[in-house]
Design a protein around this motif. Structure first.
Motif, PDB file in Angstrom:
ATOM      1  N   ILE A 174       4.415  -5.556   4.353  1.00 52.29           N
ATOM      2  CA  ILE A 174       5.347  -6.425   5.083  1.00 52.29           C
ATOM      3  C   ILE A 174       5.769  -7.592   4.195  1.00 52.29           C
ATOM      4  O   ILE A 174       6.951  -7.959   4.145  1.00 52.29           O
ATOM      5  N   VAL A 175       4.812  -8.176   3.489  1.00 52.55           N
ATOM      6  CA  VAL A 175       5.142  -9.269   2.572  1.00 52.55           C
ATOM      7  C   VAL A 175       6.122  -8.793   1.513  1.00 52.55           C
ATOM      8  O   VAL A 175       7.134  -9.439   1.218  1.00 52.55           O
ATOM      9  N   ALA A 176       5.836  -7.612   0.924  1.00 53.54           N
ATOM     10  CA  ALA A 176       6.707  -7.083  -0.132  1.00 53.54           C
ATOM     11  C   ALA A 176       8.111  -6.817   0.386  1.00 53.54           C
ATOM     12  O   ALA A 176       9.101  -7.044  -0.308  1.00 53.54           O
ATOM     13  N   ARG A 177       8.214  -6.370   1.622  1.00 53.51           N
ATOM     14  CA  ARG A 177       9.511  -5.985   2.196  1.00 53.51           C
ATOM     15  C   ARG A 177      10.341  -7.196   2.614  1.00 53.51           C
ATOM     16  O   ARG A 177      11.566  -7.176   2.513  1.00 53.51           O
ATOM     17  N   HIS A 178       9.686  -8.267   3.068  1.00 54.33           N
ATOM     18  CA  HIS A 178      10.426  -9.375   3.695  1.00 54.33           C
ATOM     19  C   HIS A 178      10.296 -10.717   2.984  1.00 54.33           C
ATOM     20  O   HIS A 178      10.957 -11.682   3.382  1.00 54.33           O
TER      21      HIS A 178
ATOM     22  N   ASP B 226      -4.758  -3.547   9.610  1.00 53.11           N
ATOM     23  CA  ASP B 226      -4.579  -2.880   8.319  1.00 53.11           C
ATOM     24  C   ASP B 226      -4.041  -3.884   7.295  1.00 53.11           C
ATOM     25  O   ASP B 226      -2.901  -4.328   7.385  1.00 53.11           O
ATOM     26  N   ARG B 227      -4.824  -4.208   6.286  1.00 55.21           N
ATOM     27  CA  ARG B 227      -4.416  -5.205   5.294  1.00 55.21           C
ATOM     28  C   ARG B 227      -3.314  -4.669   4.388  1.00 55.21           C
ATOM     29  O   ARG B 227      -2.465  -5.430   3.924  1.00 55.21           O
ATOM     30  N   ASP B 228      -3.353  -3.371   4.101  1.00 54.32           N
ATOM     31  CA  ASP B 228      -2.293  -2.797   3.273  1.00 54.32           C
ATOM     32  C   ASP B 228      -0.941  -2.908   3.970  1.00 54.32           C
ATOM     33  O   ASP B 228       0.091  -3.112   3.324  1.00 54.32           O
ATOM     34  N   ALA B 229      -0.938  -2.776   5.297  1.00 58.52           N
ATOM     35  CA  ALA B 229       0.309  -2.913   6.054  1.00 58.52           C
ATOM     36  C   ALA B 229       0.854  -4.329   5.911  1.00 58.52           C
ATOM     37  O   ALA B 229       2.067  -4.528   5.756  1.00 58.52           O
ATOM     38  N   PHE B 230      -0.033  -5.321   5.942  1.00 60.95           N
ATOM     39  CA  PHE B 230       0.419  -6.697   5.787  1.00 60.95           C
ATOM     40  C   PHE B 230       0.995  -6.919   4.391  1.00 60.95           C
ATOM     41  O   PHE B 230       2.027  -7.571   4.231  1.00 60.95           O
TER      42      PHE B 230
ATOM     43  N   ALA C 205      -0.717  -4.684  -3.853  1.00 59.89           N
ATOM     44  CA  ALA C 205      -1.720  -3.746  -4.337  1.00 59.89           C
ATOM     45  C   ALA C 205      -1.127  -2.355  -4.414  1.00 59.89           C
ATOM     46  O   ALA C 205      -0.258  -1.975  -3.625  1.00 59.89           O
ATOM     47  N   SER C 206      -1.617  -1.564  -5.354  1.00 56.63           N
ATOM     48  CA  SER C 206      -1.051  -0.228  -5.559  1.00 56.63           C
ATOM     49  C   SER C 206      -1.195   0.651  -4.331  1.00 56.63           C
ATOM     50  O   SER C 206      -0.312   1.450  -4.011  1.00 56.63           O
ATOM     51  N   SER C 207      -2.299   0.508  -3.605  1.00 55.50           N
ATOM     52  CA  SER C 207      -2.486   1.317  -2.403  1.00 55.50           C
ATOM     53  C   SER C 207      -1.460   0.963  -1.340  1.00 55.50           C
ATOM     54  O   SER C 207      -0.924   1.842  -0.651  1.00 55.50           O
ATOM     55  N   ALA C 208      -1.160  -0.337  -1.211  1.00 54.17           N
ATOM     56  CA  ALA C 208      -0.150  -0.760  -0.241  1.00 54.17           C
ATOM     57  C   ALA C 208       1.223  -0.261  -0.657  1.00 54.17           C
ATOM     58  O   ALA C 208       2.027   0.152   0.179  1.00 54.17           O
ATOM     59  N   GLN C 209       1.524  -0.297  -1.964  1.00 55.48           N
ATOM     60  CA  GLN C 209       2.815   0.172  -2.445  1.00 55.48           C
ATOM     61  C   GLN C 209       2.993   1.654  -2.143  1.00 55.48           C
ATOM     62  O   GLN C 209       4.084   2.099  -1.751  1.00 55.48           O
ATOM     63  N   ALA C 210       1.931   2.435  -2.319  1.00 57.87           N
ATOM     64  CA  ALA C 210       2.013   3.868  -2.043  1.00 57.87           C
ATOM     65  C   ALA C 210       2.307   4.125  -0.576  1.00 57.87           C
ATOM     66  O   ALA C 210       3.146   4.962  -0.223  1.00 57.87           O
ATOM     67  N   LYS C 211       1.637   3.381   0.303  1.00 61.30           N
ATOM     68  CA  LYS C 211       1.873   3.545   1.736  1.00 61.30           C
ATOM     69  C   LYS C 211       3.298   3.101   2.093  1.00 61.30           C
ATOM     70  O   LYS C 211       3.967   3.710   2.918  1.00 61.30           O
ATOM     71  N   PHE C 212       3.756   2.006   1.468  1.00 61.76           N
ATOM     72  CA  PHE C 212       5.101   1.502   1.726  1.00 61.76           C
ATOM     73  C   PHE C 212       6.149   2.536   1.334  1.00 61.76           C
ATOM     74  O   PHE C 212       7.107   2.787   2.051  1.00 61.76           O
ATOM     75  N   ASN C 213       5.974   3.184   0.173  1.00 66.19           N
ATOM     76  CA  ASN C 213       6.942   4.169  -0.312  1.00 66.19           C
ATOM     77  C   ASN C 213       6.989   5.409   0.561  1.00 66.19           C
ATOM     78  O   ASN C 213       7.992   6.121   0.577  1.00 66.19           O
ATOM     79  N   SER C 214       5.898   5.682   1.248  1.00 62.34           N
ATOM     80  CA  SER C 214       5.850   6.901   2.062  1.00 62.34           C
ATOM     81  C   SER C 214       6.281   6.680   3.501  1.00 62.34           C
ATOM     82  O   SER C 214       6.250   7.607   4.299  1.00 62.34           O
ATOM     83  N   MET C 215       6.675   5.444   3.825  1.00 65.27           N
ATOM     84  CA  MET C 215       7.090   5.147   5.188  1.00 65.27           C
ATOM     85  C   MET C 215       8.427   5.818   5.517  1.00 65.27           C
ATOM     86  O   MET C 215       9.204   6.142   4.623  1.00 65.27           O
ATOM     87  N   PRO C 216       8.725   6.005   6.825  1.00 63.67           N
ATOM     88  CA  PRO C 216      10.011   6.576   7.235  1.00 63.67           C
ATOM     89  C   PRO C 216      11.157   5.618   6.956  1.00 63.67           C
ATOM     90  O   PRO C 216      10.970   4.552   6.379  1.00 63.67           O
ATOM     91  N   HIS C 217      12.365   5.982   7.405  1.00 63.14           N
ATOM     92  CA  HIS C 217      13.569   5.203   7.107  1.00 63.14           C
ATOM     93  C   HIS C 217      13.419   3.745   7.524  1.00 63.14           C
ATOM     94  O   HIS C 217      13.806   2.841   6.801  1.00 63.14           O
ATOM     95  N   ASP C 218      12.879   3.497   8.715  1.00 65.10           N
ATOM     96  CA  ASP C 218      12.635   2.125   9.171  1.00 65.10           C
ATOM     97  C   ASP C 218      11.127   1.942   9.264  1.00 65.10           C
ATOM     98  O   ASP C 218      10.521   2.240  10.296  1.00 65.10           O
TER      99      ASP C 218
END
Length: 222
Positions: free
Chosen positions: A58-62, A51-55, A25-38
């Protein structure tokens, strides 16, 4: 990836199930892009709070590495897709048990490994399960921190080709035909003890080959 939901487990949110091509989802992508280095630490903390956006992040990252890990150990891509979804389902349902500060990737791969072991015990198609069993045995021999992007088992087909004829035949008879050592010895005109030694050396040769492939990959990615 299939979007079916196992009926015997707590459902994941519909909009955060593993999706084809790693879309989120676009909201999750925005939060993912704004995360720190790790971002995993923050993502896990948010996931534990529900938090569903966090999940979704996590799916997108791994999702890619988890699928790659499973695909290297299964003959059918569809089986790897199904188990990848199951990995993230279990991740979601067990989110409250995740230890703060632990690394996420090894935890996900540990879930994947347990799923492979369960499948090897349940599936009756011997040829397909044999490949998984060989991979799991070699996994036990190879030291890894679970963080590397280059999964050693992706090189196993090439390493199998590098074995001598007798060693390769012994591996195939043991894992594909499920022959006992005495039967392998008879077919190769060796004693049972010699067949046992041949199997040991074949597994060690595969381990050494896989180690070399990961640590010193050739320029052509062979």
């Amino acid at each position: 990836m299939k979007r079916s939901r196992p009926s015997d487990a707590s459902p994941m949110p519909h909009d955060t199930q593993p999706a084809p091509n790693g879309t989120i989802a676009s909201s999750a992508q925005a939060k993912f892009n704004s995360m720190p280095h790790d971002p995993d630490v923050a993502l896990i903390d948010a996931l534990r709070r529900g938090d569903r956006d966090a999940f979704a992040a996590i799916v997108a990252r791994h999702q890619g590495p988890v699928f790659g890990y499973l695909r290297a150990r299964l003959l059918q891509a569809t089986d790897a897709e199904d188990l990848t979804q199951e990995v993230f389902l279990r991740c979601y349902t067990a989110r409250e048990r995740f230890e703060p500060g632990a690394s996420l990737r090894p935890w996900l791969l540990g879930i994947a490994r347990n799923l492979l072991r369960e499948r090897a015990r349940q599936v009756k198609r011997r040829k397909e399960v044999a490949w998984t069993e060989l991979c799991l045995e070699l996994d036990e021999l190879i030291e890894t921190d679970g963080q590397g992007e280059d999964d050693s088992m992706s090189h196993l087909p090439n390493c199998m080709e590098s074995l001598g004829d007798s060693a390769r035949q012994a591996i195939e008879m043991r894992y594909c035909s499920q022959l006992r050592l005495a039967e392998i010895g008879n077919k190769l005109h060796r004693s049972e003890g010699a067949a046992k030694l041949l199997m040991f050396r074949a597994r060690q040769a595969l381990k050494s080959c896989l180690d070399r492939k990961v640590r010193h990959p050739p320029a052509d990615n062979d």
